[in-house]
Design a protein around this motif. Structure first.
Motif, PDB file in Angstrom:
ATOM      1  N   GLU A 214      -8.957  -0.389   3.286  1.00 52.24           N
ATOM      2  CA  GLU A 214      -8.431  -1.743   3.456  1.00 52.24           C
ATOM      3  C   GLU A 214      -8.888  -2.658   2.329  1.00 52.24           C
ATOM      4  OE1 GLU A 214      -8.403  -5.240   6.882  1.00 52.24           O
ATOM      5  OE2 GLU A 214      -8.984  -3.195   7.406  1.00 52.24           O
ATOM      6  N   GLN A 215     -10.126  -2.469   1.875  1.00 54.10           N
ATOM      7  CA  GLN A 215     -10.616  -3.242   0.732  1.00 54.10           C
ATOM      8  C   GLN A 215      -9.704  -3.067  -0.477  1.00 54.10           C
ATOM      9  OE1 GLN A 215     -14.754  -2.755  -0.348  1.00 54.10           O
ATOM     10  NE2 GLN A 215     -15.328  -2.340   1.779  1.00 54.10           N
ATOM     11  N   THR A 216      -9.309  -1.833  -0.731  1.00 53.93           N
ATOM     12  CA  THR A 216      -8.463  -1.551  -1.889  1.00 53.93           C
ATOM     13  C   THR A 216      -7.120  -2.257  -1.770  1.00 53.93           C
ATOM     14  OG1 THR A 216      -9.513   0.603  -2.172  1.00 53.93           O
ATOM     15  CG2 THR A 216      -7.384   0.278  -3.239  1.00 53.93           C
ATOM     16  N   ARG A 217      -6.511  -2.195  -0.579  1.00 50.41           N
ATOM     17  CA  ARG A 217      -5.212  -2.852  -0.391  1.00 50.41           C
ATOM     18  C   ARG A 217      -5.340  -4.373  -0.527  1.00 50.41           C
ATOM     19  NH1 ARG A 217      -5.022   0.504   4.048  1.00 50.41           N
ATOM     20  NH2 ARG A 217      -5.085  -1.267   5.487  1.00 50.41           N
ATOM     21  N   ILE A 218      -6.408  -4.921   0.053  1.00 54.20           N
ATOM     22  CA  ILE A 218      -6.619  -6.377  -0.060  1.00 54.20           C
ATOM     23  C   ILE A 218      -6.801  -6.773  -1.517  1.00 54.20           C
ATOM     24  CG2 ILE A 218      -8.203  -8.269   0.467  1.00 54.20           C
ATOM     25  CD1 ILE A 218      -8.811  -6.862   3.126  1.00 54.20           C
ATOM     26  N   ALA A 219      -7.637  -6.019  -2.244  1.00 51.90           N
ATOM     27  CA  ALA A 219      -7.906  -6.354  -3.647  1.00 51.90           C
ATOM     28  C   ALA A 219      -6.629  -6.274  -4.473  1.00 51.90           C
ATOM     29  CB  ALA A 219      -8.977  -5.428  -4.215  1.00 51.90           C
ATOM     30  N   ASP A 220      -5.808  -5.231  -4.231  1.00 55.31           N
ATOM     31  CA  ASP A 220      -4.552  -5.103  -4.978  1.00 55.31           C
ATOM     32  C   ASP A 220      -3.645  -6.302  -4.751  1.00 55.31           C
ATOM     33  OD1 ASP A 220      -5.324  -2.659  -5.991  1.00 55.31           O
ATOM     34  OD2 ASP A 220      -4.183  -1.467  -4.533  1.00 55.31           O
ATOM     35  N   ARG A 221      -3.465  -6.665  -3.476  1.00 55.21           N
ATOM     36  CA  ARG A 221      -2.572  -7.787  -3.156  1.00 55.21           C
ATOM     37  C   ARG A 221      -3.136  -9.118  -3.677  1.00 55.21           C
ATOM     38  NH1 ARG A 221       0.947  -8.564   1.108  1.00 55.21           N
ATOM     39  NH2 ARG A 221       1.407  -6.350   0.798  1.00 55.21           N
TER      40      ARG A 221
END
Length: 494
Positions: free
Chosen positions: A409-416
């Motif tokens: 989830e961290q990765t998806r949040i950071a990407d967005r």
């Protein structure tokens, strides 16, 4: 009617022809006596058009209006056409010659480039200058043109400032949504929808803490081996200090699958030093990068502030931090304190920076922590302690409470978030560029105006030489000193 451009038919006149100094030595109000409301505005040498207000009628400027105000220290130029009170020291009140267009005199002074002597006085420099004198009708045309152009530029700048405020709010809302789990679907939601398991953040934190203890044990064993000691049992392991978790009693509820962690649980927190400047062996021919708190304002640290020597690294409290270390300014000028940046080079730091070093699994948290620290900037600044200039310290940085999502989830949040913030940054850069060009155009308008290139000239205008003769005659006539005496203060007008 034929027209032409250029200033061949203008005159050049001295400051004394253009202006008369009518500054009062007694009618002035100290800044400590300003009110937020009142009948009369106080005009001083500050950046604001009006410094404050007063009801004291005895201090109102007594001479004819309008006048031009010059800040002796600040070089600020203002125009006063209604009754006002003179601010404290550093204000020069200049009455334009009666035959001049007063707004033309104001813009001519506004366009003047004076050497910046800091907070020293500048009026003596101003008195040495000459000013262009066009015919009176052309002065009117120039003022109309200048104010028409600059009004449109002011409207453009005001629009850009609104855009920048909106961009600031947009960035803040993106970061807030990111750290509250509202920017993308949570890992728990996706796992339910896809009927699969996932690793919650609490398990991620356990792995990080196990790795943290293992690193400490390996370091302690290496120290004992270097000193020729061999442990007989595991009692030495009891010396390990488990990092304190955050007190979650007053913290908000997190999304499903998240957990709270202290910065000290996630990373090693250290700082640096400033080697003795007088000791040449620490600085001459240095090759070890060294950075100060000013570097955090750039976001990414790719260049050192200076270089120190290997002797400085060996003999002082310096540590060489690896690329990927997060640097937090514990104190610094202006808005620096509390800012966070990523170190992209190996470097040592001064004592004003806290270095957050991530290891093993915790390395994967870097993008998330950078986003969180951007969001947490103002809250972190409020935790600073001290007197006139509050500072952060290592204890405060170690105790920072971090909301921790599952790793995916961290990765998806950071990407967005990074995508949204990059769009905002691009828009901000565009508005900044337009602002710079607007400021240059403003200077160009004034430059063209006083070079005779902004409006057409009319050969039927009264020549500037005739106007100059009239102004000289006015100057030669006796002047009544209306500002010499201060009216007697009575209980009524007080």
């Amino acid at each position: 009617m034929t027209t032409r451009r250029g200033n061949r038919h203008w005159a050049s006149v001295t400051f004394e022809i253009f202006f008369r100094n009518v500054t009062s030595s007694s009618r002035k109000l100290q800044s400590s006596q300003y009110s937020s409301l009142g009948k009369y505005p106080v005009i001083d040498q500050g950046e604001k058009e009006i410094g404050g207000y007063t009801n004291d009628e005895t201090l109102v400027h007594p001479g004819p209006l309008p006048v031009v105000i010059f800040g002796d220290h600040t070089r600020c130029v203002k125009f006063a056409s209604a009754p006002f009170v003179q601010g404290a020291d550093g204000v020069k009140i200049l009455a334009p010659a009666r035959s001049l267009h007063a707004r033309y005199a104001y813009w001519a002074l506004k366009a003047t480039e004076l050497q910046n002597k800091g907070y020293a006085r500048h009026y003596s420099l101003l008195r040495k200058l000459s000013f262009p004198l066009p015919p009176k009708p052309e002065q009117v045309r120039l003022v109309d043109a200048i104010e028409s152009y600059l009004t449109r530029l002011d409207e453009t700048v005001a629009t850009l400032e609104r855009v920048q405020r909106n961009l600031k709010r947009y960035r803040a809302s993106v970061l807030k949504a990111a750290v509250e789990g509202r920017l993308v679907p949570t890992e728990a939601e996706l796992a339910r929808a896809e009927k699969r398991d996932y690793e919650p953040a609490s398990e991620l934190l356990k792995r990080i803490l196990v790795e943290r203890r293992r690193r400490w044990e390996e370091a302690e064993l290496a120290k004992m081996k270097a000193s020729g000691k061999t442990p007989k049992d595991d009692k030495w392991k009891a010396k390990y200090e488990e990092p304190a978790p955050p007190n979650t009693a007053s913290l908000p509820k997190l999304p499903e699958g998240w957990c709270w962690a202290s910065m000290n649980q996630l990373a090693d927190i250290g700082t640096g030093a400033t080697p003795n400047r007088s000791d040449k062996k620490y600085w001459i021919d240095g090759s070890v990068p060294w950075v100060t708190s000013a570097v955090v304002n750039a976001g990414l640290v790719t260049q050192p502030s200076a270089f120190v020597t290997q002797a400085a690294l060996n003999e002082t409290n310096l540590t060489l931090y690896p690329p990927g270390t997060l640097l937090v300014a514990m104190y610094g000028e202006g808005q620096t304190r509390g800012r966070c940046a990523e170190l992209r080079i190996s470097a040592t730091t001064n004592q004003a920076l806290a270095a957050i070093t991530l290891h093993s699994t915790a390395n994967l948290l870097r993008r998330w922590l950078l986003l969180f620290m951007q969001h947490n900037y103002l809250a972190l600044r409020r935790t600073a302690s001290g007197g006139v200039q509050p500072n952060l310290n290592l204890s405060i940085v170690r105790a920072i409470q971090v909301p921790l999502p599952p790793l995916c989830e961290q990765t998806r949040i950071a990407d967005r978030a990074e995508q949204a913030l990059s769009v905002a940054s691009a828009a901000d850069a565009t508005t900044n560029g337009i602002q710079v060009r607007s400021n240059r155009l403003r200077q160009s308008v004034l430059k063209w105006a006083f070079e005779g290139k902004l409006v057409d000239q009319d050969p039927n205008d009264e020549p500037a030489s005739v106007l100059l003769d009239r102004i000289r005659a006015e100057r030669a006539a006796p002047q009544s000193n209306t500002s010499a005496k201060k009216p007697r203060r009575t209980s009524r007008n007080a």
